[in-house]
Design a protein around this motif. Structure first.
Motif, PDB file in Angstrom:
ATOM      1  N   CYS A 177      31.037  58.960  17.777  1.00  0.00           N
ATOM      2  CA  CYS A 177      32.009  58.680  16.706  1.00  0.00           C
ATOM      3  C   CYS A 177      32.843  57.451  17.057  1.00  0.00           C
ATOM      4  CB  CYS A 177      32.941  59.876  16.491  1.00  0.00           C
ATOM      5  SG  CYS A 177      32.192  61.301  15.686  1.00  0.00           S
ATOM      6  N   ASN A 226      28.507  55.713  11.627  1.00  0.00           N
ATOM      7  CA  ASN A 226      28.876  55.036  10.386  1.00  0.00           C
ATOM      8  C   ASN A 226      27.640  54.761   9.533  1.00  0.00           C
ATOM      9  OD1 ASN A 226      31.423  55.043  11.476  1.00  0.00           O
ATOM     10  ND2 ASN A 226      31.789  52.863  11.176  1.00  0.00           N
ATOM     11  N   LYS A 281      31.321  54.173  16.555  1.00  0.00           N
ATOM     12  CA  LYS A 281      30.914  53.987  15.156  1.00  0.00           C
ATOM     13  C   LYS A 281      29.404  54.137  14.952  1.00  0.00           C
ATOM     14  CE  LYS A 281      34.779  50.855  14.079  1.00  0.00           C
ATOM     15  NZ  LYS A 281      35.783  51.692  14.522  1.00  0.00           N
TER      16      LYS A 281
END
Length: 151
Positions: free
Chosen positions: A32, A38, A35
């Motif tokens: 997380c 994402n 990223k």
């Protein structure tokens, strides 16, 4: 400890079971933070069962490697593992935690090619959409639960 997942259909807050599944939580948190997740597509949606995510380009995409654990050192530009030998890790599969309630968050796992009693995880995770999903017990490594966002 909690994590906010921002999705195309709304935000989901997940409480992590850091004491029960420290390695799974570390992997998830670091992915997380970098990223890695994402724009990861949601896939394999099965009503009243689960949905899956965590493969950053999608499991059916050309060039997908299925996703990598943080120890595979995913490249920040391509999200491909730079250490393929460490793409997966042995997750904590708890005998006491069960997929008994909607919103259980688990690492998706695969069976070892060398030992059928051993399972490995990378980056993919699933969230249950129904109660009492015993089929996942002992197969998916529970590391959290959805506490907000299932409205």
């Amino acid at each position: 400890m909690s994590v906010l997942l921002e999705t195309s259909v709304g935000d989901i807050t997940v409480d992590l079971f850091v004491n029960d599944a420290p390695k799974c939580c570390e992997n998830f948190l670091k992915l997380c933070k970098t990223k890695y997740y994402n724009f990861s597509p949601v896939f394999d949606v099965q009503p009243n069962f689960s949905f899956q995510s965590g493969d950053p380009i999608g499991p059916d995409s050309k060039g997908s490697d299925g996703g990598s654990s943080i120890w595979g050192l995913p490249s920040g530009t391509s999200k491909q593992a730079t250490r393929p030998d460490r793409m997966v890790f042995k997750p904590e599969i708890s005998r006491k935690r069960k997929h008994g309630e909607r919103g259980t968050v688990s690492m998706a796992t695969t069976v070892s090619k060398l030992n059928p009693d051993e399972r490995f995880a990378g980056s993919q995770f699933l969230i249950t959409l129904g109660d009492n999903i015993e089929d996942l017990d002992g197969k998916a490594a529970i590391f959290g639960e959805v506490v907000e966002g299932f409205d």
